[in-house]
Design an enzyme around this catalytic site. Structure first.
Site, PDB file in Angstrom:
ATOM      1  N   GLU A  40       0.824  -1.207   0.000  1.00 53.99           N
ATOM      2  CA  GLU A  40       0.000   0.000   0.000  1.00 53.99           C
ATOM      3  C   GLU A  40       0.860   1.260   0.000  1.00 53.99           C
ATOM      4  O   GLU A  40       0.581   2.225  -0.712  1.00 53.99           O
ATOM      5  CB  GLU A  40      -0.937   0.010   1.217  1.00 53.99           C
ATOM      6  N   LEU A  83      11.723   5.312  -5.594  1.00 55.11           N
ATOM      7  CA  LEU A  83      10.284   5.481  -5.383  1.00 55.11           C
ATOM      8  C   LEU A  83       9.911   6.913  -5.036  1.00 55.11           C
ATOM      9  O   LEU A  83       8.755   7.305  -5.168  1.00 55.11           O
ATOM     10  CB  LEU A  83       9.798   4.547  -4.266  1.00 55.11           C
ATOM     11  N   TYR A  85       9.377  10.359  -2.528  1.00 49.85           N
ATOM     12  CA  TYR A  85       8.570  10.569  -1.326  1.00 49.85           C
ATOM     13  C   TYR A  85       9.168   9.800  -0.139  1.00 49.85           C
ATOM     14  O   TYR A  85       8.535   8.923   0.449  1.00 49.85           O
ATOM     15  CB  TYR A  85       7.113  10.142  -1.550  1.00 49.85           C
ATOM     16  N   TYR A 123      -7.162   5.457   4.005  1.00 51.03           N
ATOM     17  CA  TYR A 123      -7.182   4.513   2.887  1.00 51.03           C
ATOM     18  C   TYR A 123      -6.342   3.283   3.186  1.00 51.03           C
ATOM     19  O   TYR A 123      -6.790   2.140   3.009  1.00 51.03           O
ATOM     20  CB  TYR A 123      -6.684   5.189   1.606  1.00 51.03           C
ATOM     21  N   ASP A 141      -9.286   5.170  -3.361  1.00 51.38           N
ATOM     22  CA  ASP A 141      -8.151   5.968  -3.827  1.00 51.38           C
ATOM     23  C   ASP A 141      -8.611   6.826  -5.003  1.00 51.38           C
ATOM     24  O   ASP A 141      -9.808   6.985  -5.244  1.00 51.38           O
ATOM     25  CB  ASP A 141      -6.987   5.056  -4.206  1.00 51.38           C
ATOM     26  N   CYS A 205     -17.314  -1.529 -19.722  1.00 49.68           N
ATOM     27  CA  CYS A 205     -17.443  -1.333 -18.278  1.00 49.68           C
ATOM     28  C   CYS A 205     -18.641  -2.111 -17.739  1.00 49.68           C
ATOM     29  O   CYS A 205     -19.748  -2.000 -18.275  1.00 49.68           O
ATOM     30  CB  CYS A 205     -17.610   0.154 -17.952  1.00 49.68           C
TER      31      CYS A 205
END
Length: 354
Positions: A40, A83, A85, A123, A141, A205
């Site tokens: 996550e 990655l 951050y 989340y 999200d 969809c």
């Protein structure tokens, strides 16, 4: 609204579609809350295709929460390299230490317990709770916001306080009580592969016949955002300085800025682009030259642009040599082999190979 009454169709159609079309991903093959947590956090600002190799490398090196807790921050940052951050990696490390020492190495088993971990938001806590423990928490999200806003024709801005409350309530009412993990993953996959930001595949969809945006050709207008992030430019002039013994000078970033704790090169920063004459006449360059005795330019610098979420970095690298270096506390001279073991920003990795 209730997922057990008039809107039960949403969960049923979504789960049916996911059973046939869900992506095969390694973190979906486990109920280990630790590995789900890592996935996550890796995917918070990274697409699945990009993040999967990093996830596999990270959990191979740190297979348990204890392994992560007992590692050094430098090593954790090194395995996070690429990655971005990096505060996410520091929060992971801090939370792992908390679990290892305060919770006897056992991951929390409730939404509230997960939410109490450093860096774990609504989340992430919801998705871990649903995937690992089968608890009926909806994890919404960006993909989920897009699907819900289009299907139900919701124009409330998703980044507003009212919008977050409205979508959270809707998720809680729609989520499958029996298969919450599959519901959350299905919502994410549908948004990522079918209900995409541009050119959605409305014709395939599973929710198309019920979708207000499709029926009224509104997909381009939804979801709505009220805030626009202002992006500003920064100009970094890096100096790759080689010493007579072959070592190079590196700088560990300490200030409250991007890349805290990572290593780059000594540099001069400017708010505007500088000509070389302006750069070499600047106060910061003169200070650097004073500390690097006999500083000499070897190769003309190359420039590249590196995009962060709120910043555009314009970086130039100059290759230099010096006879002697007076180092600041956050600087050190390292060998090429030692440099390979340091955690560096993606920008430094790319500009050094250009």
């Amino acid at each position: 609204m209730s997922a057990t009454s008039e809107n039960r169709w949403f969960s049923d159609l979504l789960l049916g579609w996911y059973a046939k079309n869900g992506r095969q991903l390694p973190w979906r093959e486990t109920k280990d809350p630790y590995k789900i947590w890592i996935s996550e956090v890796v995917l918070q600002q990274t697409r699945v295709e990009q993040g999967q190799p990093y996830y596999l490398r990270f959990v191979e090196r740190f297979p348990t929460v204890a392994d992560l807790a007992n590692a050094s921050e430098d090593e954790v940052l090194k395995y996070w390299q690429g990655l971005g951050y990096y505060s996410r990696a520091r929060n992971l490390h801090a939370a792992a230490k908390y679990v290892n020492t305060e919770l006897n190495g056992q991951m929390p088993t409730t939404y509230e317990g997960l939410r109490a971990m450093k860096g774990v938001g609504d989340y992430t806590a919801a998705d871990i709770a649903a995937l690992a423990y089968g608890l009926p928490h909806a994890a919404i999200d960006g993909n989920g916001y897009r699907v819900l806003s289009r299907v139900f024709g919701i124009s409330t801005p998703i980044d507003s306080t009212n919008g977050k409350k409205e979508f959270a309530q809707m998720g809680a009412e729609l989520v499958s009580q029996k298969f919450p993990g599959e519901f959350n993953q299905g919502l994410m996959d549908l948004g990522a592969t079918v209900c995409t930001p541009k050119n959605p595949q409305c014709e395939i969809c599973p929710l198309g016949l019920k979708c207000i945006a499709q029926q009224n050709n509104l997909w381009q207008d939804l979801p709505v955002k009220e805030k626009k992030t202002k992006v500003h430019d920064r100009f970094f002039y890096y100096f790759h300085i080689s010493l007579p013994d072959g070592r190079i000078v590196v700088n560990q970033r300490k200030d409250k800025d991007i890349w805290i704790g990572l290593f780059d090169y000594p540099m001069v920063e400017s708010k505007t682009a500088l000509e070389q004459t302006e750069l070499f006449a600047s106060k910061d360059f003169k200070e650097l030259k004073k500390r690097m005795k006999g500083l000499e330019m070897v190769a003309e610098g190359k420039t590249l642009k590196h995009q962060l979420s709120h910043q555009t970095l314009h970086a130039t690298l100059f290759y230099c040599k010096a006879k002697e270096a007076t180092l600041k506390p956050n600087e050190q001279a390292v060998t090429a082999e030692e440099f390979e073991g340091l955690a560096i920003p993606r920008l430094i990795e790319v500009i050094g190979n250009k």
